[in-house]
Design a protein around this motif. Structure first.
Motif, PDB file in Angstrom:
ATOM      1  N   ASP A 112       0.620  -1.405   0.008  1.00 51.33           N
ATOM      2  CA  ASP A 112       0.351  -0.069  -0.138  1.00 51.33           C
ATOM      3  C   ASP A 112       1.249   1.529  -0.042  1.00 51.33           C
ATOM      4  OD1 ASP A 112      -1.964   2.169   0.681  1.00 51.33           O
ATOM      5  OD2 ASP A 112      -2.780   0.990   2.089  1.00 51.33           O
ATOM      6  N   GLU A 171       0.005   4.522   1.543  1.00 47.15           N
ATOM      7  CA  GLU A 171      -0.188   5.019   2.080  1.00 47.15           C
ATOM      8  C   GLU A 171       0.679   4.935   2.666  1.00 47.15           C
ATOM      9  OE1 GLU A 171      -4.029   5.216   2.354  1.00 47.15           O
ATOM     10  OE2 GLU A 171      -4.366   6.525   0.750  1.00 47.15           O
ATOM     11  N   LEU A 172       1.018   3.453   3.514  1.00 52.40           N
ATOM     12  CA  LEU A 172       2.152   3.304   4.843  1.00 52.40           C
ATOM     13  C   LEU A 172       3.298   3.850   4.187  1.00 52.40           C
ATOM     14  CD1 LEU A 172       1.914   0.889   6.402  1.00 52.40           C
ATOM     15  CD2 LEU A 172       3.082  -0.631   4.699  1.00 52.40           C
ATOM     16  N   ALA A 197       6.540   0.094   6.457  1.00 49.30           N
ATOM     17  CA  ALA A 197       6.947  -0.933   5.238  1.00 49.30           C
ATOM     18  C   ALA A 197       8.347  -1.339   5.560  1.00 49.30           C
ATOM     19  CB  ALA A 197       6.877  -0.045   4.209  1.00 49.30           C
ATOM     20  N   ILE A 201      -0.508  -6.397   6.745  1.00 47.72           N
ATOM     21  CA  ILE A 201      -0.542  -4.883   6.643  1.00 47.72           C
ATOM     22  C   ILE A 201      -1.788  -5.045   7.402  1.00 47.72           C
ATOM     23  CG2 ILE A 201      -0.063  -3.008   4.551  1.00 47.72           C
ATOM     24  CD1 ILE A 201       2.171  -4.166   4.178  1.00 47.72           C
ATOM     25  N   ASP A 202      -2.554  -5.390   6.198  1.00 49.05           N
ATOM     26  CA  ASP A 202      -4.364  -4.925   6.302  1.00 49.05           C
ATOM     27  C   ASP A 202      -3.916  -5.590   7.776  1.00 49.05           C
ATOM     28  OD1 ASP A 202      -4.156  -5.164   4.003  1.00 49.05           O
ATOM     29  OD2 ASP A 202      -5.570  -7.344   4.019  1.00 49.05           O
ATOM     30  N   TYR A 211      -1.647  -4.812  10.506  1.00 48.07           N
ATOM     31  CA  TYR A 211      -1.843  -3.127  11.027  1.00 48.07           C
ATOM     32  C   TYR A 211      -2.621  -2.171  10.947  1.00 48.07           C
ATOM     33  CZ  TYR A 211       0.735   1.015  10.935  1.00 48.07           C
ATOM     34  OH  TYR A 211       1.817   2.134  11.185  1.00 48.07           O
ATOM     35  N   LYS A 212      -3.398  -1.943   9.313  1.00 48.71           N
ATOM     36  CA  LYS A 212      -4.136  -0.908   9.807  1.00 48.71           C
ATOM     37  C   LYS A 212      -5.283  -1.028  10.236  1.00 48.71           C
ATOM     38  CE  LYS A 212      -4.294  -0.206   4.829  1.00 48.71           C
ATOM     39  NZ  LYS A 212      -4.434   0.129   3.448  1.00 48.71           N
ATOM     40  N   ALA A 213      -5.264  -2.646  10.372  1.00 46.43           N
ATOM     41  CA  ALA A 213      -6.692  -2.807  11.360  1.00 46.43           C
ATOM     42  C   ALA A 213      -6.399  -1.964  12.898  1.00 46.43           C
ATOM     43  CB  ALA A 213      -7.526  -3.910  11.203  1.00 46.43           C
ATOM     44  N   GLY A 214      -5.311  -2.080  13.571  1.00 49.71           N
ATOM     45  CA  GLY A 214      -5.244  -1.910  14.444  1.00 49.71           C
ATOM     46  C   GLY A 214      -4.321  -2.894  15.605  1.00 49.71           C
ATOM     47  N   ASP A 244       3.972  -0.210  14.069  1.00 49.40           N
ATOM     48  CA  ASP A 244       4.852   1.672  13.648  1.00 49.40           C
ATOM     49  C   ASP A 244       5.649   1.603  15.534  1.00 49.40           C
ATOM     50  OD1 ASP A 244       2.360   1.241  14.868  1.00 49.40           O
ATOM     51  OD2 ASP A 244       2.555   3.121  15.402  1.00 49.40           O
TER      52      ASP A 244
END
Length: 374
Positions: A164, A166-167, A172, A332-333, A335-338, A343
């Motif tokens: 992605d 945006e990461l 990343a 990554i999905d 990570y984006k979902a918390g 990070d």
């Protein structure tokens, strides 16, 4: 093209590296990508114990070499016959170029790719070529097909995964090694299930990623062990239910907190003695997973009969025991979902010229994951 990069000429120089300067930042020539290769502008690269083990000589590699393997960047040029990538794609690098055709690859075991392992051992790209050039007589090698400690790198398309855009690049990069290895150790190798009791020995970037993976998989008890108090404190923030200072009493403390031993114990230190402790902290019928890379001379001694009489499992896990092209997007999905706050593993952001000092921090245990920002 001309590129600044970090060259390791000789393994085994004595720390502190801020004084011995094993990594030299020099201007290099980089040839264009060949068939099936990508030219990547590197935006961020993580400092990993796999790099440190080459610097200190515990993981022998051909010299001289442009070091670094955990990277993220942007594709700026395609070699002939590249499929699945376009100029402008954001990618992370993975340190085993899976050919897709050998028996392990066909069996879904990309980390065991036979041509990929041969290329990594020889310091070449998957196709057998080297794209680095300099003014000296000796050949300059790639580190694990990546050489991420450079402004640009040529890699096999089999060493890259599109991500992605945006990461952030420094986040990343972690998915190419620390997250892939640690989360994969918990979910693919240890197969942590809801309600499991898990212990993690060693809380660097990989160990803490394994902790996050175990937590996301539903482990209810997570023991975290390390010799650095700040890492134990961070482990609690990331979901550990108990912490244990590494040392003579660590095994008994883990066994006490897990009612006789953990269902799964993950060892990330790369030391045979610590692996023996991890095995001793595992319950009857449990699994011990090791992802650390000890010196080849180290030997492991365990009770042979326990493997049968206690139905124990001891297994290694390399590159997360999965398929990077499938696992990286999935992680990554998460990570984006918390669900995987990776990070939080970033403890330092440094420049290319600060690498030697960065490896001092890594060796001392002061740092979790550092990222070179280009």
């Amino acid at each position: 093209m001309k590129v600044r990069g970090a060259v390791l000429r000789e393994m085994g120089l004595e720390p502190p590296y801020a004084q011995s300067r094993p990594l030299e930042i020099v201007e290099l020539d980089l040839d264009p990508p060949g068939p099936g290769e990508l030219l990547i502008k590197v935006h961020a690269a993580g400092l990993c114990h796999s790099d440190l083990s080459v610097i200190d000589g515990s993981r022998p590699r051909v010299m001289p070499m442009v070091l670094g393997h955990e990277g993220a960047g942007e594709v700026v040029e395609l070699g002939p016959d590249v499929e699945g990538f376009s100029v402008g794609d954001h990618v992370v690098t993975t340190f085993v170029p899976a050919c897709g055709h050998c028996e392990p690859c066909r069996d879904g075991r990309a980390p065991l790719c036979i041509p990929g392992a041969a290329a990594n051992t020889s310091g070449a790209l998957l196709g057998g070529e080297r794209r680095w050039g300099w003014d000296e007589d000796s050949e300059l090698h790639h580190h694990l097909g990546i050489s991420a400690f450079a402004e640009y790198a040529v890699v096999s398309e089999r060493s890259a995964v599109r991500v992605d855009p945006e990461l952030p690049f420094e986040v990343a990069a972690l998915f190419g090694c620390a997250v892939l290895t640690g989360v994969g150790a918990a979910t693919n190798a240890a197969r942590v299930r809801v309600g499991d009791r898990v212990a993690v020995f060693g809380l660097g970037g990989v160990g803490l990623a394994a902790l996050l993976g175990a937590r996301a998989a539903g482990a209810t008890t997570i023991e975290a062990s390390d010799r650095v108090q700040s890492k134990l404190d961070l482990a609690v923030e990331l979901g550990a239910t108990h912490t244990v200072m590494a040392g003579p009493s660590a095994v008994e403390e883990v066994r006490a907190a897990t009612d006789g031993g953990a269902d799964a114990v993950i060892e990330t230190v790369g030391n045979a003695a610590v692996l023996a402790e991890a095995y001793a902290a595992t319950r009857r019928g449990g699994i011990t997973v090791t992802v650390g890379l000890p010196h080849p001379s180290q030997q492991l001694s365990i009770s042979a009969v326990s493997l049968v009489a206690e139905e124990r499992t001891l297994r290694g896990s390399y590159l997360g025991s999965g398929v990077p092209a499938l696992d990286v997007p999935r992680y990554i999905d998460a990570y984006k979902a918390g669900k995987l706050p990776v990070d939080r593993l970033l403890s330092h952001r440094i420049g290319l010229d600060d690498l030697n000092e960065g490896f001092d921090r890594l060796a001392s245990g002061e740092a979790v994951r550092q990222a070179v920002i280009f």
